[in-house]
Design a protein around this motif. Sequence first.
Motif, PDB file in Angstrom:
ATOM      1  N   PRO A  48      13.537   1.735  -7.629  1.00  0.00           N
ATOM      2  CA  PRO A  48      12.284   2.274  -7.080  1.00  0.00           C
ATOM      3  C   PRO A  48      11.251   1.170  -6.932  1.00  0.00           C
ATOM      4  O   PRO A  48      11.125   0.330  -7.825  1.00  0.00           O
ATOM      5  N   GLU A  49      10.529   1.158  -5.787  1.00  0.00           N
ATOM      6  CA  GLU A  49       9.548   0.094  -5.626  1.00  0.00           C
ATOM      7  C   GLU A  49       8.119   0.617  -5.515  1.00  0.00           C
ATOM      8  O   GLU A  49       7.332   0.509  -6.419  1.00  0.00           O
ATOM      9  N   MET A  50       7.784   1.248  -4.400  1.00  0.00           N
ATOM     10  CA  MET A  50       6.398   1.709  -4.212  1.00  0.00           C
ATOM     11  C   MET A  50       6.402   2.834  -3.181  1.00  0.00           C
ATOM     12  O   MET A  50       7.434   3.145  -2.589  1.00  0.00           O
ATOM     13  N   ALA A  51       5.219   3.425  -2.979  1.00  0.00           N
ATOM     14  CA  ALA A  51       5.103   4.485  -1.973  1.00  0.00           C
ATOM     15  C   ALA A  51       3.773   4.358  -1.240  1.00  0.00           C
ATOM     16  O   ALA A  51       2.817   3.798  -1.777  1.00  0.00           O
ATOM     17  N   GLY A  52       3.762   4.862  -0.019  1.00  0.00           N
ATOM     18  CA  GLY A  52       2.509   4.957   0.745  1.00  0.00           C
ATOM     19  C   GLY A  52       2.368   6.389   1.235  1.00  0.00           C
ATOM     20  O   GLY A  52       3.334   7.162   1.191  1.00  0.00           O
TER      21      GLY A  52
END
Length: 377
Positions: A313-317
Amino acid sequence: MDFKICIIGAGVVGLAIARELSKKHKGIVVIEKNLRFGEETSSRNSEVIHSGIYYPAGSLKAGMCKNGNRMLYEYCEQNHIPHNKCGKLIVTTHSDQLPQLNKLLAQGMANGVENIQLLTKEEINESEPDIYAENALFIPSTGIIDSHRLMKQLYSDSLTNGVDFVFQSRISGIRKMDKGYILNVEDGTGSGDQFTSARVINCAGLDSEKIARMTGIEDEANKLHFCKGEYFKLAGSGIKRLRHLVYPVPDPKLAGLGIHTTLSLDGSMKLGPNVIYLEENMYDYSVDPSHKKTFFEAASKYLPFLEEHQLEPEMAGIRPKLQAEGEDFRDFVIQDETSRGFPGWINLTGIESPGLTSCLSIGKYVGDMFQESKDIE
Ligand SMILES: Cc1cc2nc3c(=O)[nH]c(=O)nc-3n(C[C@H](O)[C@H](O)[C@H](O)COP(=O)(O)OP(=O)(O)OC[C@H]3O[C@@H](n4cnc5c(N)ncnc54)[C@H](O)[C@@H]3O)c2cc1C
């Protein structure tokens, strides 16, 4: 009047508008609720310079993206902003997707996207030997950009041209006067102040609908729907380096472009974004690790070397979408509200992808709206 023009929001769009307007106008202020510029959607995206192939001919998205693409490369060259015009492949992994690919090709040509090529199997192998694709379109004008450096340059140009920036200040109330607007602003400590501006440009991204409502603009047709996009990065050994961005054919309603590879300028790769409509428009930037499987299943169709354990998992926008779940394509809304009883008010709503690519052309478009109206003083 304290200011001639107030721009609400220092995302990439607010910054680009500030830069453009400050070439000709003085008395501009940008109000931003966060400590720095670009802390919301503008720093939570794929950083892709899109070509304009996806959007219906004649739409603002198609025109802004196509022109914005050219303007952005020029601006990057002039200002040494890191970028890479690496090109992109849109691939099919099953013969029944071919009509969709042909439709994209026709649409890209109608939108004036240059040099799109339908590749043969051999050409696909030559350009990306480690992917699986039955057919592919190659779009040479797609690329990647360091969006933070872009925003830093837009900010710096605006400062040089005399724009005032006020950070850590949230617009909390707006009142229309006979001429201009009174804006209430709260700083980080909760204390408030107010100022006046002849004109207001609302580019508050996810909060643009809220800001418009504060002024009295109720617009059922332009309600926003928050739509999260999560990313998983690829980590560990055995990951092949790709030279191009690789995308599947998109969802026909364009809610998203499909889980695709995103290359960073440092050569690392991530997958995303997916499409998750959020209930009650909440700010939720969490990434659900259980979505790894869906990402793996989607991407391994065209990345056969991929192993599920390589995804992290990295990031979200969050996309500020006008298109509700299941609805058809919606365009950007960039609207002078004078005819609805709000003279000097410009609303920008639904500035989702390709908003980063389009920032300079949106700046130009808003600049032209100012040229057309004579009552700026
Ligand atoms: C997952 C994802 C992937 C994307 N990928 C791409 C891509 O690859 N290429 C591309 O071209 N586009 C992409 N986009 C779209 C692009 O990121 C956006 O269109 C663009 O960043 C919008 O910029 P903005 O300035 O309008 O909004 P924002 O960056 O959200 O800026 C709005 C600003 O307004 C401020 N603000 C809000 N309310 C107030 C208030 N009351 N008072 C003061 N300030 C306020 C906020 O703090 C914020 O800084 C993507 C978007 C997402 C979500």
